[in-house]
Scaffold this motif. Structure first.
Motif, PDB file in Angstrom:
ATOM      1  N   SER A 100      25.844   4.578 -37.102  1.00 50.10           N
ATOM      2  CA  SER A 100      26.874   3.463 -37.194  1.00 50.10           C
ATOM      3  C   SER A 100      28.251   3.997 -37.253  1.00 50.10           C
ATOM      4  N   SER A 101      28.569   5.002 -38.268  1.00 49.15           N
ATOM      5  CA  SER A 101      29.821   5.233 -38.356  1.00 49.15           C
ATOM      6  C   SER A 101      30.341   6.766 -37.656  1.00 49.15           C
ATOM      7  N   VAL A 102      29.249   7.137 -37.028  1.00 50.66           N
ATOM      8  CA  VAL A 102      29.231   8.380 -36.449  1.00 50.66           C
ATOM      9  C   VAL A 102      29.676   8.321 -34.966  1.00 50.66           C
ATOM     10  N   ARG A 103      30.665   8.830 -34.325  1.00 48.88           N
ATOM     11  CA  ARG A 103      31.067   8.595 -32.913  1.00 48.88           C
ATOM     12  C   ARG A 103      30.249   9.797 -32.177  1.00 48.88           C
ATOM     13  N   LYS A 104      30.291  10.932 -32.761  1.00 45.14           N
ATOM     14  CA  LYS A 104      29.894  12.130 -32.015  1.00 45.14           C
ATOM     15  C   LYS A 104      28.878  12.823 -32.720  1.00 45.14           C
ATOM     16  N   ALA A 105      27.762  13.458 -32.273  1.00 47.04           N
ATOM     17  CA  ALA A 105      26.963  14.414 -33.022  1.00 47.04           C
ATOM     18  C   ALA A 105      27.713  15.711 -33.227  1.00 47.04           C
ATOM     19  N   HIS A 106      27.469  16.241 -34.359  1.00 47.42           N
ATOM     20  CA  HIS A 106      28.277  17.267 -34.748  1.00 47.42           C
ATOM     21  C   HIS A 106      27.616  18.314 -35.871  1.00 47.42           C
ATOM     22  N   LEU A 107      28.184  19.438 -36.082  1.00 46.76           N
ATOM     23  CA  LEU A 107      27.865  20.246 -37.373  1.00 46.76           C
ATOM     24  C   LEU A 107      28.728  20.167 -38.554  1.00 46.76           C
ATOM     25  N   PHE A 108      28.375  19.982 -39.600  1.00 48.34           N
ATOM     26  CA  PHE A 108      29.173  19.400 -40.594  1.00 48.34           C
ATOM     27  C   PHE A 108      28.820  20.587 -41.666  1.00 48.34           C
ATOM     28  N   CYS A 109      30.180  21.072 -42.487  1.00 47.89           N
ATOM     29  CA  CYS A 109      29.983  21.946 -43.636  1.00 47.89           C
ATOM     30  C   CYS A 109      30.139  21.071 -44.636  1.00 47.89           C
ATOM     31  N   ALA A 110      29.251  21.063 -45.842  1.00 51.96           N
ATOM     32  CA  ALA A 110      29.399  20.366 -46.996  1.00 51.96           C
ATOM     33  C   ALA A 110      30.208  20.882 -47.938  1.00 51.96           C
ATOM     34  N   ASP A 111      30.447  22.128 -47.791  1.00 55.02           N
ATOM     35  CA  ASP A 111      31.367  22.758 -48.650  1.00 55.02           C
ATOM     36  C   ASP A 111      33.215  22.333 -48.594  1.00 55.02           C
ATOM     37  N   CYS A 112      33.371  22.878 -47.148  1.00 56.82           N
ATOM     38  CA  CYS A 112      34.766  22.507 -46.816  1.00 56.82           C
ATOM     39  C   CYS A 112      35.028  21.272 -46.064  1.00 56.82           C
ATOM     40  N   ALA A 113      34.042  20.427 -45.960  1.00 57.86           N
ATOM     41  CA  ALA A 113      33.976  19.278 -45.132  1.00 57.86           C
ATOM     42  C   ALA A 113      34.556  19.314 -43.666  1.00 57.86           C
ATOM     43  N   ALA A 114      34.428  20.508 -43.067  1.00 58.25           N
ATOM     44  CA  ALA A 114      34.669  21.007 -41.638  1.00 58.25           C
ATOM     45  C   ALA A 114      33.501  20.403 -40.494  1.00 58.25           C
ATOM     46  N   CYS A 115      33.882  19.890 -39.470  1.00 59.27           N
ATOM     47  CA  CYS A 115      33.156  19.198 -38.520  1.00 59.27           C
ATOM     48  C   CYS A 115      33.378  20.262 -37.111  1.00 59.27           C
ATOM     49  N   PHE A 116      32.067  20.446 -36.636  1.00 56.08           N
ATOM     50  CA  PHE A 116      32.221  21.412 -35.453  1.00 56.08           C
ATOM     51  C   PHE A 116      31.286  20.777 -34.134  1.00 56.08           C
ATOM     52  N   ASP A 117      31.802  21.047 -33.146  1.00 53.55           N
ATOM     53  CA  ASP A 117      31.160  20.819 -31.663  1.00 53.55           C
ATOM     54  C   ASP A 117      30.382  22.127 -31.387  1.00 53.55           C
ATOM     55  N   ALA A 118      29.169  22.069 -30.957  1.00 54.57           N
ATOM     56  CA  ALA A 118      28.585  23.267 -30.568  1.00 54.57           C
ATOM     57  C   ALA A 118      28.162  23.473 -28.900  1.00 54.57           C
ATOM     58  N   HIS A 119      28.422  24.456 -28.363  1.00 56.98           N
ATOM     59  CA  HIS A 119      28.164  24.633 -26.846  1.00 56.98           C
ATOM     60  C   HIS A 119      27.758  26.067 -26.510  1.00 56.98           C
ATOM     61  N   TYR A 120      27.028  26.067 -25.275  1.00 64.18           N
ATOM     62  CA  TYR A 120      26.521  27.491 -24.966  1.00 64.18           C
ATOM     63  C   TYR A 120      27.744  28.312 -24.087  1.00 64.18           C
ATOM     64  N   ALA A 121      27.843  29.488 -23.943  1.00 69.35           N
ATOM     65  CA  ALA A 121      28.679  30.250 -23.150  1.00 69.35           C
ATOM     66  C   ALA A 121      28.887  29.516 -21.723  1.00 69.35           C
ATOM     67  N   ASP A 122      27.943  29.201 -21.088  1.00 65.63           N
ATOM     68  CA  ASP A 122      28.025  28.561 -19.804  1.00 65.63           C
ATOM     69  C   ASP A 122      28.629  27.283 -20.020  1.00 65.63           C
ATOM     70  N   GLY A 123      29.135  26.602 -20.973  1.00 63.46           N
ATOM     71  CA  GLY A 123      29.706  25.393 -21.261  1.00 63.46           C
ATOM     72  C   GLY A 123      28.797  24.068 -21.495  1.00 63.46           C
ATOM     73  N   ALA A 124      27.480  24.447 -21.493  1.00 59.73           N
ATOM     74  CA  ALA A 124      26.760  23.139 -21.843  1.00 59.73           C
ATOM     75  C   ALA A 124      26.546  22.723 -23.144  1.00 59.73           C
ATOM     76  N   PRO A 125      26.560  21.672 -23.415  1.00 61.24           N
ATOM     77  CA  PRO A 125      26.575  21.188 -24.810  1.00 61.24           C
ATOM     78  C   PRO A 125      25.226  21.553 -25.591  1.00 61.24           C
ATOM     79  N   ALA A 126      25.312  21.813 -26.823  1.00 64.58           N
ATOM     80  CA  ALA A 126      24.235  22.173 -27.512  1.00 64.58           C
ATOM     81  C   ALA A 126      23.516  21.116 -28.287  1.00 64.58           C
ATOM     82  N   LEU A 127      24.372  20.028 -28.438  1.00 67.62           N
ATOM     83  CA  LEU A 127      24.000  18.897 -29.447  1.00 67.62           C
ATOM     84  C   LEU A 127      23.584  17.851 -28.663  1.00 67.62           C
ATOM     85  N   THR A 128      23.396  17.905 -27.563  1.00 67.99           N
ATOM     86  CA  THR A 128      22.847  16.535 -26.735  1.00 67.99           C
ATOM     87  C   THR A 128      21.563  16.788 -26.642  1.00 67.99           C
ATOM     88  N   ILE A 129      20.719  15.454 -26.474  1.00 67.16           N
ATOM     89  CA  ILE A 129      19.217  15.344 -26.352  1.00 67.16           C
ATOM     90  C   ILE A 129      18.982  15.355 -24.857  1.00 67.16           C
TER      91      ILE A 129
END
Length: 106
Positions: free
Chosen positions: A77-106
């Motif tokens: 409900s409060s997250v607009r985009k799936a992402h990877l999160f670091c609990a230590d530094c609170a950084a957010c990351f998107d992930a994709h493959y070298a060919d540009g395909a997104p890695a976090l979509t189902i």
């Protein structure tokens, strides 16, 4: 900032992660840092803690901390985009493959 995250774990032959990686020739993910305000809505302002569900740790390590495994955060409900999160530094990351395909979509 984009960082290539190496595959640190080996997987069993029938593992779905292996099958997914076979589709993408390079098994390494490319992580791109996201602005946390662009992926998470702070409905109650900055003073109230935000409760988000994480769906376990992934093999990738935070490129900023370089020691903490990232956590998967799917859309909620409060997250607009799936992402990877670091609990230590609170950084957010998107992930994709070298060919540009997104890695976090189902």
């Amino acid at each position: 900032m984009s960082v290539r995250a190496p595959d640190l774990n080996s997987h069993l032959p029938g593992d779905t992660a292996v099958a997914c990686r076979r589709h993408h020739e390079a098994g390494d993910l490319i992580l791109s840092e996201l602005n946390p305000q662009a992926v998470v809505d702070h409905l109650d302002g900055d003073t109230v803690p935000l409760n988000l569900l994480t769906f376990g740790q992934v093999r990738e390590v935070c490129p900023k901390c370089q020691h903490t495994h990232l956590k998967l955060v799917l859309r909620q409900s409060s997250v607009r985009k799936a992402h990877l999160f670091c609990a230590d530094c609170a950084a957010c990351f998107d992930a994709h493959y070298a060919d540009g395909a997104p890695a976090l979509t189902i």
